[in-house]
Design a protein around this motif. Structure first.
Motif, PDB file in Angstrom:
ATOM      1  N   LEU A 185       0.788  -1.208  -0.120  1.00 51.65           N
ATOM      2  CA  LEU A 185      -0.055   0.046   0.087  1.00 51.65           C
ATOM      3  C   LEU A 185       0.676   1.209  -0.089  1.00 51.65           C
ATOM      4  CD1 LEU A 185      -2.665  -1.049   2.531  1.00 51.65           C
ATOM      5  CD2 LEU A 185      -3.126  -0.620   0.057  1.00 51.65           C
ATOM      6  N   PHE A 186       1.883   1.155   0.785  1.00 49.98           N
ATOM      7  CA  PHE A 186       2.873   2.425   0.869  1.00 49.98           C
ATOM      8  C   PHE A 186       3.377   2.844  -0.343  1.00 49.98           C
ATOM      9  CE2 PHE A 186       5.603   5.426   2.641  1.00 49.98           C
ATOM     10  CZ  PHE A 186       6.758   5.438   2.030  1.00 49.98           C
ATOM     11  N   CYS A 187       3.758   1.555  -1.064  1.00 49.34           N
ATOM     12  CA  CYS A 187       4.523   1.639  -2.425  1.00 49.34           C
ATOM     13  C   CYS A 187       3.474   2.224  -3.455  1.00 49.34           C
ATOM     14  CB  CYS A 187       5.244   0.378  -2.957  1.00 49.34           C
ATOM     15  SG  CYS A 187       6.520  -0.152  -2.083  1.00 49.34           S
ATOM     16  N   GLY A 188       2.370   1.743  -3.371  1.00 49.73           N
ATOM     17  CA  GLY A 188       1.281   2.271  -4.451  1.00 49.73           C
ATOM     18  C   GLY A 188       0.958   3.754  -4.267  1.00 49.73           C
ATOM     19  N   CYS A 189       0.872   4.330  -2.878  1.00 49.81           N
ATOM     20  CA  CYS A 189       0.764   5.827  -2.568  1.00 49.81           C
ATOM     21  C   CYS A 189       1.963   6.495  -3.025  1.00 49.81           C
ATOM     22  CB  CYS A 189       0.357   5.883  -0.962  1.00 49.81           C
ATOM     23  SG  CYS A 189      -1.071   4.847  -0.419  1.00 49.81           S
ATOM     24  N   THR A 190       2.881   6.043  -2.756  1.00 47.30           N
ATOM     25  CA  THR A 190       4.241   6.721  -3.405  1.00 47.30           C
ATOM     26  C   THR A 190       4.082   7.000  -4.976  1.00 47.30           C
ATOM     27  OG1 THR A 190       5.467   5.799  -1.291  1.00 47.30           O
ATOM     28  CG2 THR A 190       6.726   6.885  -3.413  1.00 47.30           C
ATOM     29  N   GLN A 191       4.037   5.721  -5.396  1.00 46.18           N
ATOM     30  CA  GLN A 191       3.810   6.086  -7.101  1.00 46.18           C
ATOM     31  C   GLN A 191       2.735   6.973  -7.629  1.00 46.18           C
ATOM     32  OE1 GLN A 191       2.907   1.988  -8.610  1.00 46.18           O
ATOM     33  NE2 GLN A 191       3.606   2.946 -10.856  1.00 46.18           N
ATOM     34  N   LYS A 192       1.531   7.115  -6.776  1.00 50.71           N
ATOM     35  CA  LYS A 192       0.499   7.829  -7.105  1.00 50.71           C
ATOM     36  C   LYS A 192       1.289   9.094  -6.829  1.00 50.71           C
ATOM     37  CE  LYS A 192      -4.302   8.784  -6.656  1.00 50.71           C
ATOM     38  NZ  LYS A 192      -5.521   8.678  -5.595  1.00 50.71           N
ATOM     39  N   THR A 193       1.613   9.586  -5.869  1.00 46.38           N
ATOM     40  CA  THR A 193       2.169  10.985  -5.647  1.00 46.38           C
ATOM     41  C   THR A 193       3.208  11.263  -6.838  1.00 46.38           C
ATOM     42  OG1 THR A 193       2.080  10.543  -3.183  1.00 46.38           O
ATOM     43  CG2 THR A 193       3.399  12.351  -4.003  1.00 46.38           C
ATOM     44  N   ASP A 194       3.936  10.437  -7.013  1.00 43.65           N
ATOM     45  CA  ASP A 194       5.264  10.772  -8.222  1.00 43.65           C
ATOM     46  C   ASP A 194       4.399  11.028  -9.528  1.00 43.65           C
ATOM     47  OD1 ASP A 194       7.164  10.174  -6.433  1.00 43.65           O
ATOM     48  OD2 ASP A 194       7.476   8.281  -7.051  1.00 43.65           O
ATOM     49  N   THR A 195       3.229  10.365 -10.026  1.00 41.39           N
ATOM     50  CA  THR A 195       2.519  10.482 -11.167  1.00 41.39           C
ATOM     51  C   THR A 195       1.438  11.531 -11.258  1.00 41.39           C
ATOM     52  OG1 THR A 195       1.269   8.380 -10.991  1.00 41.39           O
ATOM     53  CG2 THR A 195       3.323   8.168 -11.753  1.00 41.39           C
ATOM     54  N   GLU A 196       0.947  11.951 -10.064  1.00 43.37           N
ATOM     55  CA  GLU A 196      -0.201  12.786  -9.886  1.00 43.37           C
ATOM     56  C   GLU A 196       0.220  13.861  -9.019  1.00 43.37           C
ATOM     57  OE1 GLU A 196      -2.957  11.730 -11.602  1.00 43.37           O
ATOM     58  OE2 GLU A 196      -1.844  10.302 -12.245  1.00 43.37           O
ATOM     59  N   LYS A 197       0.563  15.011  -9.712  1.00 44.24           N
ATOM     60  CA  LYS A 197       0.962  16.423  -8.967  1.00 44.24           C
ATOM     61  C   LYS A 197      -0.016  17.362  -8.987  1.00 44.24           C
ATOM     62  CE  LYS A 197       5.940  15.341 -10.149  1.00 44.24           C
ATOM     63  NZ  LYS A 197       7.175  16.158 -10.408  1.00 44.24           N
TER      64      LYS A 197
END
Length: 333
Positions: free
Chosen positions: A13-25
């Motif tokens: 879940l943490f990795c998924g949230c981090t990835q979303k932050t990287d691609t959705e600014k």
């Protein structure tokens, strides 16, 4: 075992949230505004009359301005360094070598050719710039014929087998859908890029391509959104502005975008597209990751701009007291 599974789930879940932050600014404010009106320098053009609806392009040592309102020659060549007038070409008409509806202009550096799209004849014509200067009656060659069902609109020429840019698919008689695509000019084959924003229903955007930085950008006209992808069509990030909503609105957002050195520069409106306020007067400046840096407010209504890399300046066609002008980026960025 149960604790171990819970731990792994938390990591996922943490990795998924981090990835979303990287691609959705999400950028909630863009308030670093610099007034640059006094730094916009007028380009005075006296040797040829050009209508209000005109677009600028850079082709090697030339500044090219297309004039959509011209009753005769629609393409004008200038020296890009000092802006003196050189020649005109592309007579309007249905005859051989004439242009009915002038479209995108693109430069093929390897072969020193200027490609001009005619959306009336559904053809792309090829011009030799030296021949334009030498012969006022010069006739272009036909580079290729386009299909009416799916055709290139604006693009960057890389080679005869690879161009990347915006293509148009007509829908009925009064509608269309634009896509980013790879396009083989030799065969006419078009391959659509795989990423599309999932929430936008009516898509309207301007775009640009940077082979140097392996990316293309989509900047949306009716949504406060800029999308950055690599040249394989993989999403790098979506940049949402303060007025982002998934619904198409009456507010005009992005008009034109270019990668200028190590910056992304886009003309941006924020006004109601049903009024004259829809013209952009400002440029938004981002780094190559899409992070907002500053806003350059020109105070002039900008129709379109292009980037002159050699002189590190942007050249503008405007619908204002000044029709043509440039902004030296060394002074403002």
């Amino acid at each position: 075992m149960k604790n171990k599974l819970s731990y792994l789930l938390l990591i996922t879940l943490f990795c998924g949230c981090t990835q979303k932050t990287d691609t959705e600014k999400y950028q909630k404010s863009r308030n670093n505004i610099v007034n640059v009106r006094d730094k916009v320098r007028e380009i005075e053009i006296e040797d040829v009359l050009i209508g209000r609806t005109s677009l600028p392009y850079i082709a090697d040592k030339y500044l090219i301005i297309t004039d959509y309102e011209s009753p005769d020659q629609q393409i004008h060549l200038f020296d890009k360094n000092d802006f003196h007038y050189l020649a005109s070409t592309a007579y309007k008409g249905q005859g051989p070598g004439e242009i009915t509806i002038v479209g995108h202009v693109e430069y093929d550096k390897a072969h020193s050719r200027i490609y001009v799209t005619d959306h009336g004849k559904q053809k792309i014509f090829s011009y030799n710039p030296d021949s334009i200067l030498a012969n006022p009656d010069y006739m272009p060659d036909v580079k290729m014929e386009m299909k009416a069902s799916l055709f290139p609109d604006t693009y960057q020429y890389i080679s005869d087998t690879l161009c990347i840019g915006r293509v148009i698919k007509p829908i009925g008689t009064n509608n269309f859908k634009p896509y980013i695509a790879k396009w083989n000019m030799a065969t006419g084959e078009i391959e659509l890029m795989k990423y599309e924003h999932p929430d936008i229903k009516k898509v309207r955007f301007t775009s640009t391509v940077s082979t140097e930085h392996n990316m293309y950008l989509q900047c949306y006209s009716r949504h406060d959104l800029m999308t950055i992808c690599n040249l394989d069509g993989d999403l790098i990030c979506n940049i949402y502005g303060p007025d982002w909503t998934a619904d198409s609105s009456d507010i005009s957002h992005y008009w034109n975008v270019n990668v200028c050195g190590d910056k992304i520069i886009a003309s941006y409106s924020g006004g109601d597209h049903r009024t004259e306020a829809y013209y952009p007067t400002k440029f938004l400046v981002f780094n190559l990751n899409g992070d907002y840096l500053k806003t350059l407010e020109t105070g002039y209504r900008i129709v379109r701009f292009c980037y002159d890399e050699d002189n590190n300046r942007i050249i503008m066609c405007m619908d204002d007291d000044i029709q043509f002008g440039y902004l030296d980026l060394n002074e403002v960025i």
